[in-house]
Design a protein around this motif. Structure first.
Motif, PDB file in Angstrom:
ATOM      1  N   ASP B  63     -13.412  21.726  58.499  1.00  0.00           N
ATOM      2  CA  ASP B  63     -12.949  22.381  59.412  1.00  0.00           C
ATOM      3  C   ASP B  63     -12.042  21.564  60.570  1.00  0.00           C
ATOM      4  O   ASP B  63     -11.085  22.241  60.871  1.00  0.00           O
ATOM      5  CB  ASP B  63     -14.168  23.083  60.176  1.00  0.00           C
ATOM      6  CG  ASP B  63     -14.666  24.184  59.359  1.00  0.00           C
ATOM      7  OD1 ASP B  63     -13.798  25.060  58.777  1.00  0.00           O
ATOM      8  OD2 ASP B  63     -15.824  24.612  59.740  1.00  0.00           O
ATOM      9  N   LYS B  64     -12.672  20.600  60.811  1.00  0.00           N
ATOM     10  CA  LYS B  64     -11.854  19.666  62.021  1.00  0.00           C
ATOM     11  C   LYS B  64     -10.760  18.660  61.591  1.00  0.00           C
ATOM     12  O   LYS B  64      -9.964  18.615  62.393  1.00  0.00           O
ATOM     13  CB  LYS B  64     -12.840  18.872  62.786  1.00  0.00           C
ATOM     14  CG  LYS B  64     -13.826  19.777  63.352  1.00  0.00           C
ATOM     15  CD  LYS B  64     -14.827  18.714  64.242  1.00  0.00           C
ATOM     16  CE  LYS B  64     -16.072  19.607  64.942  1.00  0.00           C
ATOM     17  NZ  LYS B  64     -16.881  18.264  65.670  1.00  0.00           N
ATOM     18  N   ALA B  67      -8.936  20.363  56.378  1.00  0.00           N
ATOM     19  CA  ALA B  67      -8.058  21.373  55.961  1.00  0.00           C
ATOM     20  C   ALA B  67      -7.401  22.211  57.109  1.00  0.00           C
ATOM     21  O   ALA B  67      -8.029  22.112  58.325  1.00  0.00           O
ATOM     22  CB  ALA B  67      -8.939  22.522  55.432  1.00  0.00           C
ATOM     23  N   ASN B  68      -6.492  22.895  57.202  1.00  0.00           N
ATOM     24  CA  ASN B  68      -5.795  23.542  57.975  1.00  0.00           C
ATOM     25  C   ASN B  68      -6.323  25.094  57.902  1.00  0.00           C
ATOM     26  O   ASN B  68      -5.688  25.815  57.094  1.00  0.00           O
ATOM     27  CB  ASN B  68      -4.308  23.361  57.930  1.00  0.00           C
ATOM     28  CG  ASN B  68      -3.607  24.255  59.105  1.00  0.00           C
ATOM     29  OD1 ASN B  68      -4.177  25.216  59.675  1.00  0.00           O
ATOM     30  ND2 ASN B  68      -2.291  24.241  59.160  1.00  0.00           N
ATOM     31  N   VAL B  70      -5.556  27.756  59.031  1.00  0.00           N
ATOM     32  CA  VAL B  70      -4.756  28.840  59.182  1.00  0.00           C
ATOM     33  C   VAL B  70      -4.106  29.119  57.658  1.00  0.00           C
ATOM     34  O   VAL B  70      -3.866  30.251  57.435  1.00  0.00           O
ATOM     35  CB  VAL B  70      -3.506  28.543  60.148  1.00  0.00           C
ATOM     36  CG1 VAL B  70      -2.377  29.654  60.053  1.00  0.00           C
ATOM     37  CG2 VAL B  70      -3.831  28.401  61.474  1.00  0.00           C
ATOM     38  N   GLU B  72      -5.145  26.942  54.703  1.00  0.00           N
ATOM     39  CA  GLU B  72      -5.966  26.530  53.520  1.00  0.00           C
ATOM     40  C   GLU B  72      -7.188  26.954  53.749  1.00  0.00           C
ATOM     41  O   GLU B  72      -8.021  27.209  54.756  1.00  0.00           O
ATOM     42  CB  GLU B  72      -5.773  24.841  53.763  1.00  0.00           C
ATOM     43  CG  GLU B  72      -4.471  24.372  53.395  1.00  0.00           C
ATOM     44  CD  GLU B  72      -4.489  22.893  53.623  1.00  0.00           C
ATOM     45  OE1 GLU B  72      -3.696  22.160  53.015  1.00  0.00           O
ATOM     46  OE2 GLU B  72      -5.097  22.244  54.433  1.00  0.00           O
TER      47      GLU B  72
END
Lengths: 86, 86
Positions: B63-64, B67-68, B70, B72
Protein backbone atom coordinates in the motif's frame (compact mmCIF):
# COMPACT_ATOMS: atom_id res chain seq x y z
CA UNK A 1 -4.99 -20.89 -20.70
CA UNK A 2 -3.16 -18.30 -18.69
CA UNK A 3 0.59 -18.59 -18.17
CA UNK A 4 2.14 -16.63 -15.35
CA UNK A 5 5.81 -15.99 -16.02
CA UNK A 6 8.02 -14.75 -13.17
CA UNK A 7 11.40 -13.39 -14.22
CA UNK A 8 13.95 -12.85 -11.46
CA UNK A 9 17.59 -11.90 -11.42
CA UNK A 10 19.69 -14.97 -10.61
CA UNK A 11 20.67 -15.12 -6.93
CA UNK A 12 24.31 -14.36 -7.77
CA UNK A 13 23.36 -11.12 -9.56
CA UNK A 14 23.21 -7.94 -7.51
CA UNK A 15 19.69 -6.48 -7.43
CA UNK A 16 19.91 -2.72 -6.78
CA UNK A 17 16.15 -2.22 -7.21
CA UNK A 18 15.40 -4.77 -4.50
CA UNK A 19 18.04 -3.27 -2.22
CA UNK A 20 16.53 0.20 -2.69
CA UNK A 21 13.06 -1.11 -1.85
CA UNK A 22 14.42 -2.85 1.26
CA UNK A 23 16.18 0.37 2.37
CA UNK A 24 12.98 2.37 1.81
CA UNK A 25 10.97 -0.12 3.88
CA UNK A 26 13.53 0.13 6.69
CA UNK A 27 13.19 3.91 6.57
CA UNK A 28 9.41 3.50 6.86
CA UNK A 29 9.94 1.41 9.99
CA UNK A 30 9.61 -2.10 8.60
CA UNK A 31 12.80 -3.53 10.07
CA UNK A 32 11.34 -7.03 9.91
CA UNK A 33 11.68 -7.08 6.13
CA UNK A 34 15.15 -8.57 5.88
CA UNK A 35 15.56 -8.76 2.10
CA UNK A 36 13.74 -7.82 -1.09
CA UNK A 37 14.26 -9.05 -4.63
CA UNK A 38 12.42 -7.41 -7.46
CA UNK A 39 11.46 -9.09 -10.69
CA UNK A 40 9.11 -8.91 -13.62
CA UNK A 41 5.80 -10.62 -13.95
CA UNK A 42 3.89 -11.43 -17.14
CA UNK A 43 0.43 -12.85 -17.62
CA UNK A 44 0.11 -14.46 -21.04
CA UNK A 45 -3.29 -15.53 -22.35
CA UNK A 46 -2.50 -18.45 -24.61
CA UNK A 47 -4.87 -20.15 -27.00
CA UNK A 48 -3.62 -23.71 -26.37
CA UNK A 49 -5.42 -27.04 -26.10
CA UNK A 50 -3.26 -28.63 -23.44
CA UNK A 51 -1.34 -27.41 -20.42
CA UNK A 52 1.87 -28.82 -21.91
CA UNK A 53 1.41 -26.84 -25.10
CA UNK A 54 0.77 -23.62 -23.15
CA UNK A 55 3.85 -24.27 -21.02
CA UNK A 56 5.99 -24.90 -24.11
CA UNK A 57 4.87 -21.64 -25.75
CA UNK A 58 5.37 -19.63 -22.54
CA UNK A 59 8.79 -21.17 -22.04
CA UNK A 60 9.88 -20.29 -25.61
CA UNK A 61 8.54 -16.75 -25.15
CA UNK A 62 10.51 -16.41 -21.92
CA UNK A 63 13.71 -17.73 -23.52
CA UNK A 64 13.45 -15.51 -26.59
CA UNK A 65 11.91 -12.33 -25.26
CA UNK A 66 10.89 -12.01 -21.63
CA UNK A 67 14.07 -13.02 -19.81
CA UNK A 68 17.77 -12.47 -20.33
CA UNK A 69 19.10 -15.99 -19.68
CA UNK A 70 22.58 -14.67 -18.83
CA UNK A 71 21.45 -12.89 -15.68
CA UNK A 72 17.83 -13.91 -15.17
CA UNK A 73 15.93 -17.07 -14.42
CA UNK A 74 12.21 -17.62 -14.81
CA UNK A 75 9.41 -19.76 -13.51
CA UNK A 76 6.12 -20.57 -15.24
CA UNK A 77 2.76 -21.41 -13.70
CA UNK A 78 -0.10 -22.50 -15.94
CA UNK A 79 -3.68 -21.81 -14.97
CA UNK A 80 -6.85 -22.75 -16.78
CA UNK A 81 -8.95 -19.61 -17.20
CA UNK A 82 -12.21 -18.48 -18.70
CA UNK A 83 -10.14 -16.97 -21.47
CA UNK A 84 -9.19 -20.48 -22.58
CA UNK A 85 -12.79 -21.17 -23.47
CA UNK A 86 -13.05 -18.33 -25.97
CA UNK B 1 8.55 -16.14 5.80
CA UNK B 2 8.63 -15.12 2.20
CA UNK B 3 5.90 -12.88 0.81
CA UNK B 4 5.43 -12.79 -2.94
CA UNK B 5 3.79 -9.55 -4.01
CA UNK B 6 2.38 -9.27 -7.53
CA UNK B 7 1.57 -5.76 -8.67
CA UNK B 8 -0.52 -5.41 -11.83
CA UNK B 9 -2.14 -2.50 -13.58
CA UNK B 10 -5.89 -2.59 -13.01
CA UNK B 11 -7.79 -4.18 -15.91
CA UNK B 12 -9.25 -0.80 -16.91
CA UNK B 13 -5.79 0.77 -17.26
CA UNK B 14 -4.07 0.53 -20.63
CA UNK B 15 -0.85 -1.51 -20.45
CA UNK B 16 1.48 -0.40 -23.28
CA UNK B 17 4.32 -2.65 -22.07
CA UNK B 18 2.10 -5.71 -22.27
CA UNK B 19 0.79 -4.70 -25.67
CA UNK B 20 4.34 -4.25 -26.95
CA UNK B 21 5.33 -7.70 -25.66
CA UNK B 22 2.25 -9.24 -27.31
CA UNK B 23 3.08 -7.53 -30.62
CA UNK B 24 6.67 -8.74 -30.42
CA UNK B 25 5.50 -12.31 -29.77
CA UNK B 26 3.19 -12.14 -32.78
CA UNK B 27 6.13 -10.95 -34.90
CA UNK B 28 8.12 -13.94 -33.64
CA UNK B 29 5.31 -16.23 -34.82
CA UNK B 30 3.46 -16.84 -31.57
CA UNK B 31 -0.04 -15.98 -32.79
CA UNK B 32 -1.58 -18.17 -30.08
CA UNK B 33 -0.60 -15.63 -27.40
CA UNK B 34 -3.76 -13.56 -27.43
CA UNK B 35 -2.94 -11.04 -24.70
CA UNK B 36 -0.11 -10.06 -22.37
CA UNK B 37 -0.21 -7.98 -19.20
CA UNK B 38 3.03 -6.97 -17.55
CA UNK B 39 3.46 -6.32 -13.87
CA UNK B 40 6.00 -6.14 -11.10
CA UNK B 41 6.96 -8.91 -8.76
CA UNK B 42 8.58 -8.62 -5.34
CA UNK B 43 9.90 -11.30 -3.02
CA UNK B 44 10.05 -10.00 0.55
CA UNK B 45 11.83 -12.01 3.21
CA UNK B 46 9.99 -11.12 6.39
CA UNK B 47 11.02 -11.94 9.92
CA UNK B 48 7.52 -12.71 11.22
CA UNK B 49 6.20 -15.32 13.61
CA UNK B 50 2.86 -15.98 11.93
CA UNK B 51 1.56 -16.01 8.39
CA UNK B 52 -0.99 -13.33 9.30
CA UNK B 53 1.73 -11.01 10.58
CA UNK B 54 3.79 -11.51 7.40
CA UNK B 55 0.72 -10.84 5.28
CA UNK B 56 -0.08 -7.67 7.22
CA UNK B 57 3.46 -6.31 6.80
CA UNK B 58 3.56 -7.18 3.08
CA UNK B 59 0.16 -5.60 2.59
CA UNK B 60 1.25 -2.37 4.29
CA UNK B 61 4.44 -2.32 2.24
CA UNK B 62 2.42 -2.76 -0.95
CA UNK B 63 0.00 0.00 0.00
CA UNK B 64 2.71 2.46 0.97
CA UNK B 65 5.53 1.71 -1.43
CA UNK B 66 5.22 -1.12 -3.94
CA UNK B 67 1.94 -0.33 -5.66
CA UNK B 68 0.19 2.83 -6.80
CA UNK B 69 -3.36 2.15 -5.57
CA UNK B 70 -4.86 4.56 -8.11
CA UNK B 71 -3.90 2.46 -11.13
CA UNK B 72 -2.50 -0.77 -9.72
CA UNK B 73 -3.82 -3.71 -7.75
CA UNK B 74 -1.75 -6.32 -5.94
CA UNK B 75 -1.94 -9.85 -4.70
CA UNK B 76 0.09 -11.42 -1.90
CA UNK B 77 1.11 -15.06 -1.45
CA UNK B 78 2.86 -16.10 1.75
CA UNK B 79 5.28 -18.99 1.76
CA UNK B 80 7.18 -20.49 4.63
CA UNK B 81 10.85 -20.58 3.72
CA UNK B 82 14.17 -21.62 5.15
CA UNK B 83 14.86 -17.90 5.57
CA UNK B 84 12.10 -17.78 8.18
CA UNK B 85 14.15 -20.03 10.43
CA UNK B 86 17.10 -17.68 10.58
Amino acid sequence: MRARVFVMLKPSVFDPQGTTVADALHTLGYASVTAVRQGKYFELDIDAKTEDEARRIASEAADKLLANPVIESYRIDIEKTEAAKR
